[in-house]
Design an enzyme around this catalytic site. Structure first.
Site, PDB file in Angstrom:
ATOM      1  N   HIS A 131       0.844  -1.204   0.000  1.00 51.41           N
ATOM      2  CA  HIS A 131       0.000   0.000   0.000  1.00 51.41           C
ATOM      3  C   HIS A 131       0.879   1.255   0.000  1.00 51.41           C
ATOM      4  O   HIS A 131       0.648   2.190  -0.780  1.00 51.41           O
ATOM      5  CB  HIS A 131      -0.908  -0.026   1.235  1.00 51.41           C
ATOM      6  CG  HIS A 131      -1.679   1.232   1.470  1.00 51.41           C
ATOM      7  ND1 HIS A 131      -3.011   1.373   1.140  1.00 51.41           N
ATOM      8  CD2 HIS A 131      -1.315   2.421   2.043  1.00 51.41           C
ATOM      9  CE1 HIS A 131      -3.428   2.579   1.476  1.00 51.41           C
ATOM     10  NE2 HIS A 131      -2.417   3.231   2.026  1.00 51.41           N
ATOM     11  N   GLU A 132       1.885   1.267   0.862  1.00 53.10           N
ATOM     12  CA  GLU A 132       2.752   2.440   0.953  1.00 53.10           C
ATOM     13  C   GLU A 132       3.597   2.604  -0.308  1.00 53.10           C
ATOM     14  O   GLU A 132       3.836   3.726  -0.767  1.00 53.10           O
ATOM     15  CB  GLU A 132       3.651   2.339   2.188  1.00 53.10           C
ATOM     16  CG  GLU A 132       2.902   2.261   3.511  1.00 53.10           C
ATOM     17  CD  GLU A 132       1.912   3.392   3.710  1.00 53.10           C
ATOM     18  OE1 GLU A 132       2.094   4.479   3.117  1.00 53.10           O
ATOM     19  OE2 GLU A 132       0.930   3.198   4.443  1.00 53.10           O
TER      20      GLU A 132
ATOM     21  N   HIS B  64       1.569   4.337  -2.880  1.00 54.76           N
ATOM     22  CA  HIS B  64       1.568   5.790  -2.670  1.00 54.76           C
ATOM     23  C   HIS B  64       2.799   6.419  -3.312  1.00 54.76           C
ATOM     24  O   HIS B  64       2.724   7.504  -3.906  1.00 54.76           O
ATOM     25  CB  HIS B  64       1.560   6.109  -1.171  1.00 54.76           C
ATOM     26  CG  HIS B  64       0.201   6.101  -0.550  1.00 54.76           C
ATOM     27  ND1 HIS B  64      -0.882   6.747  -1.111  1.00 54.76           N
ATOM     28  CD2 HIS B  64      -0.243   5.552   0.616  1.00 54.76           C
ATOM     29  CE1 HIS B  64      -1.942   6.578  -0.323  1.00 54.76           C
ATOM     30  NE2 HIS B  64      -1.586   5.859   0.714  1.00 54.76           N
TER      31      HIS B  64
ATOM     32  N   GLU C 149      -6.553   6.981  -0.910  1.00 55.45           N
ATOM     33  CA  GLU C 149      -6.453   5.729  -0.164  1.00 55.45           C
ATOM     34  C   GLU C 149      -7.019   4.532  -0.933  1.00 55.45           C
ATOM     35  O   GLU C 149      -6.433   3.442  -0.916  1.00 55.45           O
ATOM     36  CB  GLU C 149      -7.144   5.857   1.194  1.00 55.45           C
ATOM     37  CG  GLU C 149      -6.409   6.771   2.172  1.00 55.45           C
ATOM     38  CD  GLU C 149      -4.963   6.368   2.372  1.00 55.45           C
ATOM     39  OE1 GLU C 149      -4.697   5.165   2.615  1.00 55.45           O
ATOM     40  OE2 GLU C 149      -4.095   7.232   2.269  1.00 55.45           O
TER      41      GLU C 149
END
Length: 289
Positions: free
Chosen positions: A132-133, A136, A207
């Site tokens: 997930h990071e 980003h 998100e």
């Protein structure tokens, strides 16, 4: 594409709000010029120093492969899979379970996790969080969120300074030379609120994309769904306290009970994120790495 356009529009709105505040408070052409200069300076600061600012806010400490071999190799493996340079790895000395990424681009990026998240998540769920990071970072969300945090912080600081000046006699200046009194009052009352709403809206738009990117990178959407549920439950017991302006950087809202509605939430509802991940699970083949 739509989310990117929405994000750009909201970032422009934040900078415009900062310029408008300077115009109303200082007054005339001077206020407008100062506002444009302040907006440019805060955006430039965010561009080059966003990673250092965010890491310092959470007191994150760099770690090597020798110090955290499992975490380091997980970040390295997922970075190779995503075809991006491996970001620097940091650990935040807190039992609050959370994680974030920062940096202006994949070549100048960092991933930070707390001691708490390392203690409570099994490897497959931690992998979902790291993916997930990394998403980003790939999407440049790390820069976008840092710019939003810095500009919103500048707006709040300016409004606070105006408030102090009103309390200590700053409101007696000549209206022909100073700012508009109504503008000053609106600045103190509404500007920080508006900046916060815009900043949090930017965070929420990013998100879902990062969750989907994690699911595709790991091939295991359900692991991230479980991680989000576990992290939300943990945050209610042990919040990760820091400057609220940097709350949107985190993978899960860490300030339990602070927001009254979705309008004031830095993240979409966990239930909505989990539902989106489980829906995506039906569309993706299970991948074995």
């Amino acid at each position: 594409m739509i989310n990117q356009l929405k994000t750009a529009a909201m970032l422009a709105a934040l900078s415009g709000l900062l310029i408008a505040i300077s115009y109303w408070v200082i007054g005339g052409t001077s206020g407008l010029i100062i506002g444009i200069g302040l907006a440019a300076a805060t955006n430039l600061l965010s561009w080059y120093q966003s990673d250092k600012i965010a890491l310092a806010v959470y007191q994150a400490q760099p770690v090597s492969e020798r110090e955290a071999p499992g975490l380091y190799r997980m970040v390295q493996r997922l970075s190779d899979r995503a075809n991006i340079p491996m970001p620097k790895v940091y650990i935040v000395p807190s039992q609050g379970a959370n994680a974030f990424a920062t940096g202006r681009d994949p070549e100048h990026a960092a991933v930070a996790v707390t001691e708490g998240i390392l203690n409570i998540l099994p490897d497959d769920e931690l992998e979902g969080v790291i993916a997930h990071e990394l998403t980003h970072i790939i999407n440049r969300d790390t820069l976008t969120q840092a710019v939003a945090a810095t500009v919103a912080g500048a707006i709040s600081f300016l409004a606070q300074m105006v408030s102090y000046s009103l309390w200590f006699g700053g409101g007696s200046r000549d209206n022909n030379r100073g700012g508009n009194p109504l503008g000053v009052l609106l600045t103190v009352m509404l500007a920080p609120l508006a900046a916060t709403i815009i900043q949090l809206a930017i965070s929420r738009t990013r998100e879902f994309s990062a969750d989907a990117g994690s699911a595709r990178l790991t091939g295991n959407p359900r692991a991230l769904a479980r991680a989000l549920q576990r992290l939300e439950a943990s945050a209610k017991q042990i919040p990760l306290n820091a400057n609220p302006a940097f709350e949107p950087l985190l993978i899960i809202n860490s300030i339990s009970g602070q927001f009254l509605s979705n309008l004031f939430s830095s993240h979409p509802a966990t239930e909505a994120r989990v539902a989106a991940l489980l829906k995506l699970e039906q569309q993706l083949p299970t991948k074995a790495y």
